[in-house]
Every structure is written in C-alpha cells, then in structure tokens.
Enzyme design. Structure first.
Site, short mmCIF file in Angstrom:
data_model
loop_
_atom_site.label_atom_id
_atom_site.label_comp_id
_atom_site.label_asym_id
_atom_site.label_seq_id
_atom_site.Cartn_x
_atom_site.Cartn_y
_atom_site.Cartn_z
N ASN A 121 -3.66 -42.79 -18.78
CA ASN A 121 -4.86 -42.93 -19.19
C ASN A 121 -5.58 -44.16 -18.29
O ASN A 121 -5.16 -45.11 -18.93
CB ASN A 121 -5.46 -43.01 -20.54
CG ASN A 121 -6.80 -43.20 -20.91
OD1 ASN A 121 -7.73 -43.46 -19.85
ND2 ASN A 121 -7.25 -43.10 -22.07
N ARG A 171 -1.75 -48.78 -17.88
CA ARG A 171 -2.00 -49.27 -16.58
C ARG A 171 -0.49 -50.29 -16.46
O ARG A 171 -0.09 -50.37 -15.38
CB ARG A 171 -3.13 -50.19 -16.52
CG ARG A 171 -4.50 -49.32 -16.31
CD ARG A 171 -5.47 -50.12 -15.77
NE ARG A 171 -5.85 -51.22 -16.71
CZ ARG A 171 -6.54 -51.16 -17.79
NH1 ARG A 171 -7.24 -50.01 -18.26
NH2 ARG A 171 -6.69 -52.28 -18.63
N ALA A 212 -7.90 -45.86 -18.37
CA ALA A 212 -8.65 -46.73 -19.20
C ALA A 212 -7.76 -47.55 -20.26
O ALA A 212 -8.54 -48.54 -20.88
CB ALA A 212 -9.89 -46.04 -19.92
N CYS A 213 -6.80 -47.27 -20.35
CA CYS A 213 -5.88 -47.86 -21.24
C CYS A 213 -4.71 -48.81 -20.59
O CYS A 213 -4.03 -48.72 -19.77
CB CYS A 213 -4.99 -47.08 -21.91
SG CYS A 213 -3.51 -47.49 -22.98
N GLY A 214 -5.26 -50.37 -20.99
CA GLY A 214 -4.37 -51.33 -20.53
C GLY A 214 -2.67 -51.20 -20.65
O GLY A 214 -1.91 -51.38 -19.64
#
Length: 137
Positions: free
Chosen positions: A8, A15, A10-12
């Site tokens: 995802n 990432r 949007a997820c740190g």
C-alpha cells in the site's frame, strides 16, 4: 530470487519495506492489494505460508473493522476471510513472499531474513536506522 510484496503506497511501513527490498538488489513484483486484491484462495495460501490465521493479519485502524463487528471472537476464519476479500483495507500490510518464505513485515525489518542479500543498515522514513540483525540502533 523471486520477491512479491503486497503493498500500500500510502503506508510508511510498506514503503520502507519496499525500499529495503530494492536496496538489497531485488526488484519485486509489487501488488497494490487495494487496487488488485488477492482472491480468497491466494489470501488463504499466504496465511498458510506465514503460519497465521485471518485474525492475525486483520487491520483495525482506518478500516471498517468496528462497523463490521469483527472484534467478535465468535466469527470464524471463513467469515473473517470473507470480510477481508470484500474490504481489502482490512488486510494488514505489507506481506512479502520470497523463496525463503512469507511474512507480514511489521515492523518493516521483518523483511530482512526473507532476502538473499539484505542491506546491512537501512534508515527508515522516520529516521530510525535498522541493522540486518533486525535490531534498531
């Protein structure tokens, strides 16, 4: 080595995990599971590979978890799987699969044992540095 990440962007944590994989010399197959959710069979296979049950990867924060009443301990694994298939945001992330196995990589350094040549050290987006031993410094 084959590496797949259920990601995802949007997820740190997701990432950071993806970047650790790339800095280790691998270019993974990236599956943005919110856009391309796994089938019930694939999700069940991932759980089996990780030695986990559906409740183990059920995400509460930022999901319809409470509205759907998923905290109810009477719900079966099949019911939880069905909820995750219908609402992929309920699947915790990132899940990484390599030739060495599969894991829910929370925290992101859980990916390191799955890689052929893990980075020696990695600095996460928040500035925390982790070593290939998986210990924060």
């Amino acid at each position: 080595m084959t590496v797949t990440i259920y990601h995802n962007p949007a997820c740190g944590t997701s990432r950071n995990t993806l970047e650790m994989i790339r800095q280790s010399g691998e270019e993974p197959q990236v599956i943005e599971y919110l856009k391309d959710p796994p089938s019930r069979e694939v999700l069940a296979e991932l759980l089996d590979m990780m030695g986990m049950k559906p409740r183990d990867i059920l995400r509460e924060k930022g999901t319809p978890y409470a509205e759907l009443g998923l905290a109810d301990p009477k719900l079966t694994d099949e019911e939880l799987l069905a909820a995750m298939i219908e609402h992929p945001i309920l699947i915790n992330r990132p899940i990484v699969v390599t030739d060495k196995g599969a894991a829910l990589c929370r925290p992101s350094e859980k990916v390191l044992p799955l890689l052929a040549n893990p980075v020696a050290t990695f600095t996460k987006e928040d500035g925390e540095t982790v070593a290939s031993s998986g210990l924060a410094t």
